[in-house]
Design a protein around this motif. Structure first.
Motif, short mmCIF file in Angstrom:
data_model
loop_
_atom_site.label_atom_id
_atom_site.label_comp_id
_atom_site.label_asym_id
_atom_site.label_seq_id
_atom_site.Cartn_x
_atom_site.Cartn_y
_atom_site.Cartn_z
N MET A 30 1.12 -1.47 -0.33
CA MET A 30 0.19 0.63 0.01
C MET A 30 0.79 1.17 -0.20
SD MET A 30 -2.49 -0.82 2.85
CE MET A 30 -3.71 0.81 2.62
N PHE A 31 0.24 2.29 -0.24
CA PHE A 31 1.21 3.49 -0.58
C PHE A 31 0.69 4.50 0.38
CE2 PHE A 31 1.90 1.63 -4.30
CZ PHE A 31 3.31 2.10 -4.60
N HIS A 32 0.85 5.52 0.80
CA HIS A 32 0.25 6.39 1.85
C HIS A 32 1.14 7.04 1.38
CE1 HIS A 32 -1.34 3.50 4.44
NE2 HIS A 32 -0.06 2.33 4.58
N ARG A 33 -0.07 8.95 1.21
CA ARG A 33 0.90 10.09 1.41
C ARG A 33 1.26 10.07 1.93
NH1 ARG A 33 -4.37 13.67 -0.59
NH2 ARG A 33 -5.18 12.37 0.78
N ARG A 34 2.57 11.02 2.30
CA ARG A 34 3.85 11.77 2.77
C ARG A 34 3.13 12.71 3.68
NH1 ARG A 34 9.62 13.54 0.94
NH2 ARG A 34 9.50 11.14 0.85
N ARG A 35 3.05 13.05 4.79
CA ARG A 35 2.55 13.86 5.88
C ARG A 35 3.18 15.12 5.83
NH1 ARG A 35 0.48 13.49 11.05
NH2 ARG A 35 0.60 10.41 10.84
N ALA A 36 1.81 16.34 4.66
CA ALA A 36 2.38 17.69 4.91
C ALA A 36 3.84 17.87 6.21
CB ALA A 36 1.10 18.88 5.10
N TRP A 37 4.20 18.50 5.51
CA TRP A 37 5.43 19.58 5.98
C TRP A 37 5.63 20.42 7.21
CZ3 TRP A 37 7.35 23.80 5.95
CH2 TRP A 37 7.51 25.45 4.75
N ILE A 38 3.64 20.95 7.18
CA ILE A 38 3.36 22.12 8.01
C ILE A 38 1.85 21.70 8.17
CG2 ILE A 38 2.89 23.73 5.95
CD1 ILE A 38 3.69 26.25 7.17
N HIS A 39 1.45 21.69 8.86
CA HIS A 39 0.67 21.66 9.44
C HIS A 39 -0.56 22.51 8.58
CE1 HIS A 39 -3.42 21.40 11.82
NE2 HIS A 39 -2.85 20.30 12.41
N ARG A 40 -1.78 22.28 8.73
CA ARG A 40 -2.99 23.56 7.64
C ARG A 40 -3.18 23.99 8.40
NH1 ARG A 40 -6.00 22.06 3.19
NH2 ARG A 40 -7.13 24.43 2.95
N ALA A 41 -3.41 23.94 9.63
CA ALA A 41 -3.10 25.48 10.93
C ALA A 41 -2.29 26.77 10.72
CB ALA A 41 -3.18 25.15 12.31
N TRP A 42 -1.45 26.40 9.94
CA TRP A 42 -0.33 27.84 9.85
C TRP A 42 -1.12 28.67 8.58
CZ3 TRP A 42 1.99 29.38 13.97
CH2 TRP A 42 1.67 28.51 14.65
N ILE A 43 -1.19 27.96 7.66
CA ILE A 43 -2.02 28.16 6.40
C ILE A 43 -3.01 29.17 6.72
CG2 ILE A 43 -2.49 27.47 3.89
CD1 ILE A 43 -0.87 25.24 4.15
N VAL A 44 -3.62 28.30 7.29
CA VAL A 44 -5.20 29.46 7.71
C VAL A 44 -5.37 29.97 8.20
CG1 VAL A 44 -7.31 29.10 8.99
CG2 VAL A 44 -6.90 27.10 7.83
N ALA A 45 -3.88 30.40 9.40
CA ALA A 45 -3.95 31.62 9.97
C ALA A 45 -2.99 32.74 9.10
CB ALA A 45 -2.60 31.29 11.09
N ALA A 46 -2.31 32.19 8.01
CA ALA A 46 -1.72 33.12 6.75
C ALA A 46 -3.32 33.26 6.35
CB ALA A 46 -0.95 32.75 6.87
N VAL A 47 -3.86 33.29 5.89
CA VAL A 47 -5.38 33.66 5.29
C VAL A 47 -5.68 34.16 6.58
CG1 VAL A 47 -6.94 33.19 4.27
CG2 VAL A 47 -4.82 31.42 3.99
N ALA A 48 -5.82 34.28 7.60
CA ALA A 48 -6.73 35.11 8.60
C ALA A 48 -5.83 36.79 8.93
CB ALA A 48 -6.33 34.28 9.65
N PHE A 49 -4.43 36.33 9.14
CA PHE A 49 -3.45 37.35 8.90
C PHE A 49 -3.99 38.30 8.10
CE2 PHE A 49 0.39 39.46 8.90
CZ PHE A 49 0.64 40.47 9.99
N VAL A 50 -3.72 37.94 6.88
CA VAL A 50 -4.50 39.04 5.64
C VAL A 50 -5.33 39.80 5.25
CG1 VAL A 50 -4.53 39.35 3.05
CG2 VAL A 50 -2.42 37.43 4.39
N ALA A 51 -6.72 38.66 6.22
CA ALA A 51 -8.05 39.42 5.99
C ALA A 51 -8.11 40.49 7.38
CB ALA A 51 -8.97 38.59 6.12
N LEU A 52 -7.00 40.50 8.27
CA LEU A 52 -7.56 41.21 9.30
C LEU A 52 -6.26 42.40 8.72
CD1 LEU A 52 -7.10 38.46 12.22
CD2 LEU A 52 -8.96 40.01 12.07
N ILE A 53 -5.73 42.24 8.48
CA ILE A 53 -4.44 42.87 8.01
C ILE A 53 -5.24 44.42 7.30
CG2 ILE A 53 -3.37 44.03 6.01
CD1 ILE A 53 -1.29 41.60 6.88
#
Length: 437
Positions: free
Chosen positions: A1-24
């Motif tokens: 079986m093949f497994h996708r490699r776990r993302a190197w950065i948690h999606r929470a940080w991406i969501v926080a970055a988008v929230a940061f832009v909206a709040l700016i």
């Protein structure tokens, strides 16, 4: 079986970055009227009291919409509410170029931009941090709160330059374009909860799922208010935050540039000083978030309010036609304290009222912040019109800040919080963790 490699950065940080832009963006859109007050007074002959009234409506709605925005985010999700808010801001800013009467200024600046930016206010930051983070939640709150300062840093000098060189109408249209540019980013990237992408919150080991709420969002917000009104902690938090709004958004943010103009300081220079406050606010607010994870939030609030009061007492003597070293000291000192109160206030709301109801309750606490801002914006404009000076406004806010410092120490701390009321929404159900892959 093949497994996708776990993302190197948690999606929470991406969501926080988008929230940061909206709040700016939200912070920049809300702060822009301070740059345009003098040009509008010059073109239309409106008094400071008239333009201050429009700013007061903006600040009041910016706060009053917050608890309902928090409930709407529970009901319809972060992405939909934020995208709609940005469209409202774009409409309000764009329509100002056609206005000919002061009531239209109140409608565009006050109502449309107030509701739009209020829907992306601190409850948005609290919701993102609360849903997506367990570890480093206080730090993330500090960073997202600092987005407000960054918005000032990015927009105020640009808006002041545009208004000075090309007039206030191109400056307003720039706001419209900026708001619409953020909408695709929100729609494509922002997600409502970690479970939507098969993840646990950052720092947690279990995915949190829940039944989608079916109740009326207004009823949800009003239920949280009704329950929290019985709590002494709510009144102390709301009272302190009301004074916080008076001494920041309502007074300094709205009237610093006109006050500096009274002392023959160029508007672009005064806007640059506000932006500099924004730079140091980033440091102060992120640091406050870090401290909130480690220090009693009551003590932090007492220090923040007390130091702010002392700085405002000195401000009237610091204005001049040019920037003196003493004014730079004030900018640095005040900037570090500007919205450092937000992370400990959110932490206390969650501590006393619980993680679900606490976010909506914080929306009401934030509404008191903007009520204070609206009162201060209007009263300062009236004082300037009647007395010809802002001095009494600065001193009055300083005394109130010292009261807020004492109020903060009366808030119940860990282990003494009042029994929580039944939550306004169903608690999350936890299921075993599974990676996005």
């Amino acid at each position: 079986m093949f497994h996708r490699r776990r993302a190197w950065i948690h999606r929470a940080w991406i969501v926080a970055a988008v929230a940061f832009v909206a709040l700016i963006g939200a912070a920049g859109f809300r702060a822009a009227p301070g740059v345009m007050m003098v040009p509008l007074q010059d073109e239309f002959g409106w008094s400071p009291a008239t333009t201050s009234f429009a700013v007061s409506v903006n600040l009041l709605l910016y706060g009053l919409i917050a608890p309902f925005a928090a409930a709407l985010m529970e009901r319809f999700g972060l992405r939909r509410v934020t995208a709609c808010a940005l469209v409202l801001v774009a409409a309000g800013s764009g329509l100002t170029v056609f206005m000919t009467a002061s009531w239209q200024l109140v409608l565009c600046w006050g109502v449309l931009i107030g509701v739009g930016t209020g829907s992306m206010a601190m409850v948005f930051a609290a919701t993102v941090a609360g849903r997506w983070f367990v570890r480093h939640r206080g730090l993330v709150l500090g960073v997202l709160t600092a987005a407000g300062a960054t918005g000032q840093l990015v927009f105020l000098p640009l808006m002041a330059w545009l208004a000075d060189r090309y007039g206030w109408r191109p400056a307003s249209l720039t706001m419209t374009v900026a708001a619409l540019a953020v909408v695709p980013l929100v729609v494509l990237v922002l997600r409502d909860r970690p479970a939507d992408v098969g993840l646990a919150p950052y720092g947690a080991t279990e995915i949190e799922t829940r039944q989608e709420p079916t109740g009326n969002a207004a009823r949800l917000a009003l239920s949280a208010l009704r329950q929290s009104l019985r709590s002494k902690a709510f009144w102390l938090l709301a009272g302190g935050f009301l004074i916080c709004g008076m001494s920041t958004n309502g007074l300094v943010n709205a009237h610093f540039i006109p006050a500096a103009h009274d002392h023959h300081m160029p508007e672009t220079t005064a806007a640059g000083l506000l932006a500099l406050i924004g730079i140091f606010d980033i440091v102060g607010t992120v640091g406050s978030g870090w401290l909130t994870d480690r220090v009693d939030s009551r003590k932090l609030l007492a220090w923040y309010y007390g130091l702010r009061g002392l700085s405002l007492l000195a401000l009237p003597a610091l204005f001049g036609a040019s920037v003196r070293p003493s004014m730079l000291v004030f900018v640095i000192f005040y900037g570090l304290d500007w919205v450092a109160t937000v992370p400990p206030t959110i932490a206390l709301a969650r501590e006393v009222f619980g993680p679900v109801r606490g976010t909506v309750v914080f929306g009401w606490i934030f509404a008191s912040h903007q009520l204070g801002a609206a009162i201060a914006a209007a009263v300062a404009g009236i004082l300037r019109t009647e007395l010809g000076s802002y001095t009494m406004a600065w001193w009055g806010a300083a005394v109130l800040c010292l009261f807020a410092a004492g109020m903060s120490m009366g808030i119940r701390g860990p282990g003494t919080a009042e029994p929580a009321e039944p939550p306004v929404d169903a608690p999350p159900r936890k299921v075993p963790y599974a990676s996005a892959g």
